[in-house]
Motif scaffolding. Structure first.
Motif, PDB file in Angstrom:
ATOM      1  N   THR A 183       0.860  -1.186   0.000  1.00 41.18           N
ATOM      2  CA  THR A 183       0.000   0.000   0.000  1.00 41.18           C
ATOM      3  C   THR A 183       0.894   1.233   0.000  1.00 41.18           C
ATOM      4  O   THR A 183       1.851   1.313   0.774  1.00 41.18           O
ATOM      5  CB  THR A 183      -0.915   0.013   1.232  1.00 41.18           C
ATOM      6  N   CYS A 184       0.602   2.164  -0.872  1.00 37.60           N
ATOM      7  CA  CYS A 184       1.365   3.405  -0.979  1.00 37.60           C
ATOM      8  C   CYS A 184       0.407   4.575  -0.788  1.00 37.60           C
ATOM      9  O   CYS A 184      -0.510   4.769  -1.593  1.00 37.60           O
ATOM     10  CB  CYS A 184       2.053   3.480  -2.341  1.00 37.60           C
ATOM     11  N   PHE A 185       0.601   5.312   0.292  1.00 38.58           N
ATOM     12  CA  PHE A 185      -0.256   6.449   0.625  1.00 38.58           C
ATOM     13  C   PHE A 185      -1.744   6.070   0.590  1.00 38.58           C
ATOM     14  O   PHE A 185      -2.573   6.740  -0.020  1.00 38.58           O
ATOM     15  CB  PHE A 185       0.028   7.637  -0.304  1.00 38.58           C
ATOM     16  N   GLY A 186      -2.053   4.970   1.252  1.00 39.19           N
ATOM     17  CA  GLY A 186      -3.435   4.551   1.412  1.00 39.19           C
ATOM     18  C   GLY A 186      -4.044   3.821   0.237  1.00 39.19           C
ATOM     19  O   GLY A 186      -5.211   3.417   0.301  1.00 39.19           O
ATOM     20  N   TYR A 199       0.203  -2.407 -16.062  1.00 40.73           N
ATOM     21  CA  TYR A 199       0.115  -0.950 -15.919  1.00 40.73           C
ATOM     22  C   TYR A 199      -0.565  -0.663 -14.587  1.00 40.73           C
ATOM     23  O   TYR A 199      -1.773  -0.843 -14.444  1.00 40.73           O
ATOM     24  CB  TYR A 199      -0.702  -0.400 -17.080  1.00 40.73           C
ATOM     25  N   ASN A 200       0.224  -0.220 -13.604  1.00 40.70           N
ATOM     26  CA  ASN A 200      -0.283  -0.124 -12.239  1.00 40.70           C
ATOM     27  C   ASN A 200       0.207   1.171 -11.611  1.00 40.70           C
ATOM     28  O   ASN A 200       1.391   1.340 -11.336  1.00 40.70           O
ATOM     29  CB  ASN A 200       0.195  -1.336 -11.438  1.00 40.70           C
ATOM     30  N   ASP A 201      -0.727   2.110 -11.386  1.00 36.53           N
ATOM     31  CA  ASP A 201      -0.350   3.435 -10.903  1.00 36.53           C
ATOM     32  C   ASP A 201       0.103   3.449  -9.450  1.00 36.53           C
ATOM     33  O   ASP A 201       0.842   4.350  -9.051  1.00 36.53           O
ATOM     34  CB  ASP A 201      -1.515   4.406 -11.100  1.00 36.53           C
ATOM     35  N   VAL A 202      -0.324   2.490  -8.643  1.00 40.51           N
ATOM     36  CA  VAL A 202       0.157   2.435  -7.264  1.00 40.51           C
ATOM     37  C   VAL A 202       1.649   2.097  -7.261  1.00 40.51           C
ATOM     38  O   VAL A 202       2.440   2.692  -6.515  1.00 40.51           O
ATOM     39  CB  VAL A 202      -0.645   1.421  -6.434  1.00 40.51           C
ATOM     40  N   ARG A 203       2.046   1.185  -8.106  1.00 40.84           N
ATOM     41  CA  ARG A 203       3.469   0.830  -8.196  1.00 40.84           C
ATOM     42  C   ARG A 203       4.291   1.996  -8.744  1.00 40.84           C
ATOM     43  O   ARG A 203       5.453   2.185  -8.346  1.00 40.84           O
ATOM     44  CB  ARG A 203       3.636  -0.420  -9.055  1.00 40.84           C
ATOM     45  N   GLY A 234      13.883  16.529   6.494  1.00 41.72           N
ATOM     46  CA  GLY A 234      12.647  17.033   7.072  1.00 41.72           C
ATOM     47  C   GLY A 234      11.430  16.446   6.397  1.00 41.72           C
ATOM     48  O   GLY A 234      11.513  15.428   5.699  1.00 41.72           O
ATOM     49  N   ARG A 235      10.327  17.102   6.559  1.00 38.17           N
ATOM     50  CA  ARG A 235       9.042  16.611   6.072  1.00 38.17           C
ATOM     51  C   ARG A 235       8.792  17.163   4.674  1.00 38.17           C
ATOM     52  O   ARG A 235       8.753  18.386   4.469  1.00 38.17           O
ATOM     53  CB  ARG A 235       7.947  17.035   7.050  1.00 38.17           C
ATOM     54  N   VAL A 236       8.648  16.267   3.707  1.00 43.46           N
ATOM     55  CA  VAL A 236       8.419  16.662   2.321  1.00 43.46           C
ATOM     56  C   VAL A 236       7.281  15.806   1.755  1.00 43.46           C
ATOM     57  O   VAL A 236       6.916  14.780   2.320  1.00 43.46           O
ATOM     58  CB  VAL A 236       9.687  16.505   1.461  1.00 43.46           C
ATOM     59  N   GLN A 237       6.746  16.244   0.628  1.00 46.92           N
ATOM     60  CA  GLN A 237       5.693  15.478  -0.029  1.00 46.92           C
ATOM     61  C   GLN A 237       6.259  14.658  -1.183  1.00 46.92           C
ATOM     62  O   GLN A 237       7.217  15.061  -1.842  1.00 46.92           O
ATOM     63  CB  GLN A 237       4.592  16.415  -0.540  1.00 46.92           C
ATOM     64  N   SER A 238       5.644  13.518  -1.415  1.00 43.18           N
ATOM     65  CA  SER A 238       6.026  12.637  -2.515  1.00 43.18           C
ATOM     66  C   SER A 238       4.991  12.759  -3.629  1.00 43.18           C
ATOM     67  O   SER A 238       3.796  12.568  -3.404  1.00 43.18           O
ATOM     68  CB  SER A 238       6.103  11.191  -2.013  1.00 43.18           C
ATOM     69  N   VAL A 239       5.447  13.074  -4.839  1.00 43.25           N
ATOM     70  CA  VAL A 239       4.525  13.291  -5.946  1.00 43.25           C
ATOM     71  C   VAL A 239       4.046  11.961  -6.524  1.00 43.25           C
ATOM     72  O   VAL A 239       4.756  10.957  -6.471  1.00 43.25           O
ATOM     73  CB  VAL A 239       5.181  14.112  -7.072  1.00 43.25           C
ATOM     74  N   PRO A 240       2.851  11.943  -7.101  1.00 42.77           N
ATOM     75  CA  PRO A 240       2.404  10.752  -7.838  1.00 42.77           C
ATOM     76  C   PRO A 240       2.924  10.784  -9.261  1.00 42.77           C
ATOM     77  O   PRO A 240       3.291  11.835  -9.794  1.00 42.77           O
ATOM     78  CB  PRO A 240       0.874  10.883  -7.809  1.00 42.77           C
TER      79      PRO A 240
END
Length: 354
Positions: A140-143, A180-184, A234-240
């Motif tokens: 699971t990646c970001f829910g 083709y899997n966007d979660v991966r 530090g705290r950063v966001q991960s892009v899709p």
């Protein structure tokens, strides 16, 4: 006098995507709802990040590295969905250029333990498998569980559909099955964030787009809850790697042409020698695909385009067609997928005529 290129542009403009221009608006008569998240099983059939209104059908054509034509709103930074996948492959090339990824066939866990590659099933997964979409990563990646995109069928995949989308397809050994899997893909983006230790949009602008003369208006947005604590950073966001569940890459048509030209120019000195060639090489178990690029080796995916052509594709009707045979890049935005083949063929005729 109307030229074949004028006719191809007019054909593209006559076939704008049936999605509404407002992502929260009602589809036009005979249209389709905005986005692809509606096709997911509940509760995953919702947006998890920001989206914005789109422009009209637009595009540009470059030939021999020079702009040849533009129409619509080519300077508008619009969402581009899975074209962002190819941008992740370019960022992996940057990581290799910096010595952070010396061997893309090395298991990801060897350098990045503790981010989702530690299980017995996931430990053999290499960077190359993630780039080829053969990783069979489980988790699971970001829910979002990887199962939500199992059995997914996309238009350019020539294989027959398997089971129902979102079904628990039995996993295969990593590297042995293409899907083709966007979660991966999001898991690949997370791994690249940990590897580069900087927000991917910053690296993309600094190392790719700005050196190419672009980057104006670019934004690469994240899911609302996609936060990561990077030790020492530090705290950063991960892009899709797309806009399947919102967020994603907003970029102009001009900048997409620059990225296409980068591929034509074998990385233009911004990527390691041989990196683009490896992106263009067919995957052993999926010869219609490269490393986050679609291929045309049999001439069937896009009749009219040369067999050396590669494509960045995104939902909603986004095509970046890179054709070495014509030294050309063709960018098409918000084009009705039902007319992709005829429009590409029209542009192929126009390029052959010049």
């Amino acid at each position: 006098m109307t030229t074949l290129l004028d006719g191809a542009i007019a054909l593209a403009q006559a076939h704008e995507t049936p999605w509404p221009r407002d992502p929260f608006g009602e589809p036009p008569a005979g249209g389709a709802p905005w986005g692809v998240h509606q096709d997911d099983p509940p509760p995953y059939n919702r947006l998890r990040g920001p989206v914005h209104a789109r422009g009209p059908q637009s595009g540009v054509v470059w030939r021999h590295g020079q702009p040849l034509a533009a129409w619509g709103e080519p300077a508008r930074a619009d969402l581009t969905f899975s074209v962002a996948k190819t941008c992740l492959a370019l960022l992996a090339g940057v990581a290799q250029a910096d010595g952070l990824l010396p061997d893309e066939h090395e298991p990801v866990v060897a350098r990045l333990p503790g981010i989702g590659f530690d299980s017995d099933h996931n430990r053999p997964i290499t960077w190359a498998m993630l780039l080829e979409q053969t990783s069979e990563w489980e988790g699971t990646c970001f829910g979002l569980p990887d199962t939500v995109d199992r059995w997914r069928k996309v238009a350019q995949d020539p294989r027959p559909a398997g089971g129902p989308k979102g079904g628990a397809r039995p996993l295969q050994a990593p590297g042995s099955h293409w899907e083709y899997n966007d979660v991966r893909i999001n898991q690949l983006a997370l791994a690249l964030l940990h590897l580069l230790r900087r927000p991917l949009p910053e690296v993309f602008l600094e190392r790719i787009l700005r050196p190419l003369g672009g980057g104006d208006g670019l934004a690469w947005r994240c899911y609302d809850d996609a936060w990561v604590d990077l030790p020492g950073v530090g705290r950063v966001q991960s892009v899709p790697g797309g806009t399947h569940w919102g967020g994603g890459l907003s970029i102009s048509s001009h900048d997409l042409a620059r990225l296409g030209q980068l591929l034509l120019d074998d990385g233009a000195g911004l990527l390691p020698a041989g990196w683009v060639q490896r992106m263009r090489a067919p995957v052993a178990v999926a010869p219609f695909y490269g490393r986050l690029l679609w291929l045309n080796r049999d001439g069937q995916a896009f009749p009219g385009a040369s067999r050396e052509s590669v494509f960045m594709l995104g939902a909603g009707g986004h095509i970046v067609w890179v054709d070495p045979a014509h030294a050309a890049v063709v960018v098409l935005r918000w084009l009705d997928p039902a007319h992709h083949g005829t429009v590409v063929a029209a542009f192929a005729d126009a390029l052959a005529d010049r």
